[in-house]
Structure formats: structure tokens, C-alpha cells
Write an enzyme that holds these catalytic residues in place. Structure first.
Site, PDB file in Angstrom:
ATOM      1  N   LYS A   1      14.014   9.034  -8.746  1.00 10.55           N
ATOM      2  CA  LYS A   1      14.215   8.103  -9.962  1.00 10.55           C
ATOM      3  C   LYS A   1      13.503   6.797  -9.507  1.00 10.55           C
ATOM      4  O   LYS A   1      12.820   6.483 -10.533  1.00 10.55           O
ATOM      5  CB  LYS A   1      15.703   7.800 -10.163  1.00 10.55           C
ATOM      6  CG  LYS A   1      16.534   6.960  -9.087  1.00 10.55           C
ATOM      7  CD  LYS A   1      18.059   6.547  -9.599  1.00 10.55           C
ATOM      8  CE  LYS A   1      18.750   5.934  -8.517  1.00 10.55           C
ATOM      9  NZ  LYS A   1      18.356   6.111  -7.291  1.00 10.55           N
TER      10      LYS A   1
ATOM     11  N   ARG B   1      25.656   1.322 -11.356  1.00  9.75           N
ATOM     12  CA  ARG B   1      25.918   2.459 -10.520  1.00  9.75           C
ATOM     13  C   ARG B   1      27.606   2.804 -10.571  1.00  9.75           C
ATOM     14  O   ARG B   1      28.124   3.470  -9.658  1.00  9.75           O
ATOM     15  CB  ARG B   1      25.682   2.032  -9.145  1.00  9.75           C
ATOM     16  CG  ARG B   1      24.260   3.075  -8.618  1.00  9.75           C
ATOM     17  CD  ARG B   1      24.079   2.213  -7.391  1.00  9.75           C
ATOM     18  NE  ARG B   1      23.485   3.205  -6.552  1.00  9.75           N
ATOM     19  CZ  ARG B   1      21.731   3.266  -6.346  1.00  9.75           C
ATOM     20  NH1 ARG B   1      21.261   2.317  -6.673  1.00  9.75           N
ATOM     21  NH2 ARG B   1      21.588   4.147  -5.258  1.00  9.75           N
TER      22      ARG B   1
ATOM     23  N   ARG C   1      11.071  10.699   3.506  1.00  7.68           N
ATOM     24  CA  ARG C   1      10.597   9.385   2.543  1.00  7.68           C
ATOM     25  C   ARG C   1      10.180   8.227   3.375  1.00  7.68           C
ATOM     26  O   ARG C   1      10.657   7.975   4.532  1.00  7.68           O
ATOM     27  CB  ARG C   1      11.873   9.005   1.763  1.00  7.68           C
ATOM     28  CG  ARG C   1      11.607   8.020   0.953  1.00  7.68           C
ATOM     29  CD  ARG C   1      12.416   7.613  -0.224  1.00  7.68           C
ATOM     30  NE  ARG C   1      13.906   7.528   0.089  1.00  7.68           N
ATOM     31  CZ  ARG C   1      14.803   7.451  -1.070  1.00  7.68           C
ATOM     32  NH1 ARG C   1      14.429   7.485  -2.125  1.00  7.68           N
ATOM     33  NH2 ARG C   1      16.181   7.485  -0.562  1.00  7.68           N
TER      34      ARG C   1
ATOM     35  N   ARG D   1      13.471   4.000   5.548  1.00  7.75           N
ATOM     36  CA  ARG D   1      14.572   3.284   5.008  1.00  7.75           C
ATOM     37  C   ARG D   1      15.784   3.390   6.031  1.00  7.75           C
ATOM     38  O   ARG D   1      15.897   4.717   6.623  1.00  7.75           O
ATOM     39  CB  ARG D   1      15.128   3.363   3.681  1.00  7.75           C
ATOM     40  CG  ARG D   1      14.369   2.997   2.585  1.00  7.75           C
ATOM     41  CD  ARG D   1      14.432   3.319   1.179  1.00  7.75           C
ATOM     42  NE  ARG D   1      15.929   3.594   1.053  1.00  7.75           N
ATOM     43  CZ  ARG D   1      16.411   3.810  -0.245  1.00  7.75           C
ATOM     44  NH1 ARG D   1      15.398   4.013  -1.370  1.00  7.75           N
ATOM     45  NH2 ARG D   1      17.725   4.110  -0.557  1.00  7.75           N
TER      46      ARG D   1
ATOM     47  N   ARG E   1      26.180   9.057   0.561  1.00  5.15           N
ATOM     48  CA  ARG E   1      25.454   8.335  -0.545  1.00  5.15           C
ATOM     49  C   ARG E   1      25.764   9.538  -1.755  1.00  5.15           C
ATOM     50  O   ARG E   1      25.892   8.943  -2.852  1.00  5.15           O
ATOM     51  CB  ARG E   1      23.941   7.984  -0.332  1.00  5.15           C
ATOM     52  CG  ARG E   1      23.986   6.655   0.404  1.00  5.15           C
ATOM     53  CD  ARG E   1      22.432   6.404   0.998  1.00  5.15           C
ATOM     54  NE  ARG E   1      21.480   6.406  -0.009  1.00  5.15           N
ATOM     55  CZ  ARG E   1      20.127   6.650   0.131  1.00  5.15           C
ATOM     56  NH1 ARG E   1      19.883   7.002   1.566  1.00  5.15           N
ATOM     57  NH2 ARG E   1      19.154   6.770  -0.762  1.00  5.15           N
TER      58      ARG E   1
END
Ligand code: AMP
Length: 213
Positions: A13, A87, A126, A159, A170
Site C-alpha cells: 500500500k 488503523r 523490503r 526497517r 503485525r
């Protein structure tokens, strides 16, 4: 245009929000990026948020709402895409109030849907630019260019919350706390647009643009 983009961690996203924002001249507002910037700047808010982020938990609503209210207040009637916010149902309700006061309507609610196993693979690869927040994946970065941002030359880093156990947590947090936000918007606006997030990045961007134009 005012867009909300939702999706599980690693659904892409953030990448899609950046692309749509630059393609359509919208302001990209990512609470995750704002939080990471506060952490990097050593701000008090960042210090408070960091412990939650590193454990894969949501940062408390009052911190997030303070952050996003400031950002929305600084806009001069520009269109925006909200990435990673709201969220929780409480954040969604607070956003509705802020927007009602401003007389702003949400045009589209997008959900990028993706399988948890695809997410884990993607998130482990990532890398994010420390300077401009551009997002990459080791699977598609050229050999010898895996550590440098192709856009600004900044350093690409992993990250702190992109470890496998944190990602799985998560995902659970997303199911429990963020999925209900979609129900809230379905009731309020009569639906959302679902995009399959497992395919080619360019095709997904094209599909989103087709669906919202
Ligand atoms: P993201 O970059 O959107 O994946 O966000 C990274 C982390 O920042 C999340 O796992 C949360 O810990 C925190 N975060 C970002 N946005 C929010 C939000 N709207 N509410 C609570 N926590 C958030």
C-alpha cells in the site's frame, strides 16, 4: 481527490500510495513515514512511538491523531491519499469528525488484499531509503545496487519492524484492529474497492488508477 488506502503490512500500500500520489498530484500522507521521521529526529513523540513500532503493535490513537491533525491542518485544499491511517475504528471516527468540520468528502476507499505468506516473503526483502522513504525489494534490486537509493542516492536500510515474528504479529494486529475499519467505511460510504496485491507493481498501479478515475 481524497483517498484512503488500507491493507495488511507488506501489501504494497505504501508503494502504491506513493505512485498514485505522484501520478495524480496528490499529497501522500503516511503515518508510518511520519512516525519513522520522528524516530530518526529523536523527537519525544518518536521515542514514545518507537517501542510500539518495533514490537509490531499499533502506536496509541492519541499520538497518531495529534500527528495526522497537524498534517491535515497544514494542507491548503490539496487532494491527498492517506496511507496507513486510519488503523482503528476510533481513528476512523476521529477522521470523519475532522473531515466533516473541513467539509471534505472521502472519494475512494481502497483495500490492497494479499495473502499472509506472500507478505512475509515480501517484507523480509523490503528495503527503505533512509533519506526519501522510497521503498525497494531485494528481489528486484540489481546486484551491486542493493544498498543505494536509485532516486536520491540515500542508504537503503531494513526497517526495524521487518523481522518475521514482528510481521506475523503485525498481521494479527491488522486482522483484529484494522479490518473493522473497512466495516465502518462500508456502512458509512456503502463499500470499498478491493485490489489484488500479489501481482506486478505496475499492473496494480494501472488497475487502481483505472478504478478510481
Ligand atoms: P506502516 O509504515 O504503515 O507499515 O507503519 C509502521 C508502524 O507504524 C505500524 O506497524 C505501527 O506500529 C505504526 N503506525 C503507523 N500508522 C499507524 C496508525 N494509523 N495507528 C497506529 N500505529 C500506526
Amino acid at each position: 481527490m481524497h483517498i484512503i488506502i488500507l491493507g495488511p503490512p507488506g501489501s504494497g500500500k505504501g508503494t502504491q500510495a506513493q505512485r498514485i500520489a505522484s501520478g495524480m498530484g496528490l499529497k501522500h500522507l503516511s503515518t508510518g513515514d511520519l512516525l519513522r521521521d520522528s524516530v530518526a529526529d529523536g523527537k519525544e513523540l518518536g521515542t514514545k512511538a518507537r517501542a510500539f513500532m518495533e514490537r509490531g503493535l499499533l502506536v496509541p490513537d492519541e499520538i497518531i491523531l495529534g500527528l495526522i491533525k497537524g498534517e491535515l491542518a497544514s494542507l491548503n485544499g490539496e487532494g491527498w491519499i492517506l496511507d496507513g491511517f486510519p488503523r482503528t475504528q476510533l481513528q476512523a471516527e476521529a477522521l470523519s469528525e475532522i473531515l466533516e468540520e473541513k467539509g471534505v468528502d472521502i472519494d475512494h476507499i481502497l483495500l490492497i488484499d494479499v495473502d499472509p505468506d506472500v507478505v512475509v516473503r515480501r517484507v523480509l526483502g523490503r528495503r527503505v531509503c533512509q533519506d526519501c522513504n522510497a521503498v525497494y525489494n531485494t528481489a528486484t534490486l540489481e546486484e551491486g545496487k542493493k544498498e543505494i537509493c536509485g532516486k536520491c542516492g540515500g542508504r537503503l536500510v531494513k526497517r526495524a519492524d521487518d523481522e518475521e515474528d514482528t510481521i506475523r504479529r503485525r498481521f494479527e494486529v491488522y486482522k483484529e484492529q484494522t479490518s473493522p475499519v473497512l466495516g465502518y467505511y462500508d456502512k458509512r460510504y456503502g463499500g470499498h474497492i478491493t485490489i489484488e496485491g500479489a501481482g506486478d507493481i505496475d499492473e496494480i498501479t494501472a488497475e487502481i488508477i483505472r478504478k478510481i478515475k
